[in-house]
Design an enzyme around this catalytic site. Sequence first.
Site, PDB file in Angstrom:
ATOM      1  N   ARG A 149       0.823  -1.227   0.000  1.00 38.65           N
ATOM      2  CA  ARG A 149       0.000   0.000   0.000  1.00 38.65           C
ATOM      3  C   ARG A 149       0.855   1.274   0.000  1.00 38.65           C
ATOM      4  NH1 ARG A 149      -5.494   1.835   1.605  1.00 38.65           N
ATOM      5  NH2 ARG A 149      -5.379   3.624   3.003  1.00 38.65           N
TER       6      ARG A 149
ATOM      7  N   PHE B  11     -17.290   9.026   0.065  1.00 40.37           N
ATOM      8  CA  PHE B  11     -16.357   8.956  -1.060  1.00 40.37           C
ATOM      9  C   PHE B  11     -16.297  10.296  -1.785  1.00 40.37           C
ATOM     10  CE2 PHE B  11     -16.878   4.517  -0.300  1.00 40.37           C
ATOM     11  CZ  PHE B  11     -15.772   3.887  -0.852  1.00 40.37           C
TER      12      PHE B  11
ATOM     13  N   ILE C  77      -7.144   7.580  -1.510  1.00 40.67           N
ATOM     14  CA  ILE C  77      -7.290   6.119  -1.436  1.00 40.67           C
ATOM     15  C   ILE C  77      -8.144   5.891  -0.199  1.00 40.67           C
ATOM     16  CG2 ILE C  77      -6.220   3.849  -1.223  1.00 40.67           C
ATOM     17  CD1 ILE C  77      -3.580   4.857  -1.628  1.00 40.67           C
ATOM     18  N   SER C  78      -9.139   5.030  -0.280  1.00 37.61           N
ATOM     19  CA  SER C  78      -9.994   4.748   0.866  1.00 37.61           C
ATOM     20  C   SER C  78      -9.206   4.101   1.990  1.00 37.61           C
ATOM     21  CB  SER C  78     -11.124   3.809   0.456  1.00 37.61           C
ATOM     22  OG  SER C  78     -11.913   4.400  -0.531  1.00 37.61           O
ATOM     23  N   GLN C  79      -9.786   4.193   3.180  1.00 35.44           N
ATOM     24  CA  GLN C  79      -9.291   3.500   4.367  1.00 35.44           C
ATOM     25  C   GLN C  79      -9.184   1.993   4.023  1.00 35.44           C
ATOM     26  OE1 GLN C  79     -12.664   3.295   6.865  1.00 35.44           O
ATOM     27  NE2 GLN C  79     -11.521   2.995   8.762  1.00 35.44           N
TER      28      GLN C  79
END
Length: 222
Positions: free
Chosen positions: A41, A209, A67-69
């Site tokens: 990541r 989002f 970038i999402s959690q």
Amino acid sequence: MGLEEANVLAERLRKEMVARQLEPRRIRDERVLAAFREVPRHLFAPGAGLSEAYADHPLPIGEGQTISQPYMVALMTQCLGLTGEEKVLEIGTGSGYQAAILSRLAAEVYTVERVASLAERTGELFRRLGYENISVRVGDGTLGWPEFAPFDAIIVTAGSPGVPPPLVEQLAEGGKLVIPAGSGYSQRLLVLERRGEKIIQRDEGGCVFVPLIGEYGWKQKR
Ligand code: SAH
């Protein structure tokens, strides 16, 4: 810190991320957990420090995008129920982290990004990491990618006012579509499944989002 040292630390941080953020929540799919232990990541979050990259929150990736959690990436991935044979469509390539996770769990990943500079940077990273089963295209993902339809799974990683009809049309029999739908500020994570002529829908909870901008999304900002 040398490269070898950094890799050892990153691997430890990934194991901790899985053990502390994913396993205690609702992430049970062993293949999904294994993909999170594998994909680096930190390489998808340029500018974030190593431990920052594996922390329990979203990360900025430039161009006002995020970038999402890790947990949200894992939940959406788990909802698709991938076995390894699937052809998957992602809308919103961004950093490429979600596509990289999908590429470990499905046969082929097709991903569409509207911001050309992000698509180029991310395509280059996939080549460098040897993720050869991912194809990236610049365009409006609310139209899907008709040339490669139908898809066994479709995942939208930006918040939409509703479900874009072209995506439902491009969903294969038994296929699943995961999409955050709602207002510009908060959405519900919807999972749709095609069963013949019928579409079954369930709600996996609240989420936030960045906006999906396109013909069947929000209107382009001026
Ligand atoms: N999956 C990404 C998340 C990126 S954030 C990751 O793992 O990093 C959402 C992305 O959707 C942004 O890069 C944004 O530019 C993109 N996007 C927004 N509307 C889009 C559209 N209509 N088609 C394709 N991409 C879109």
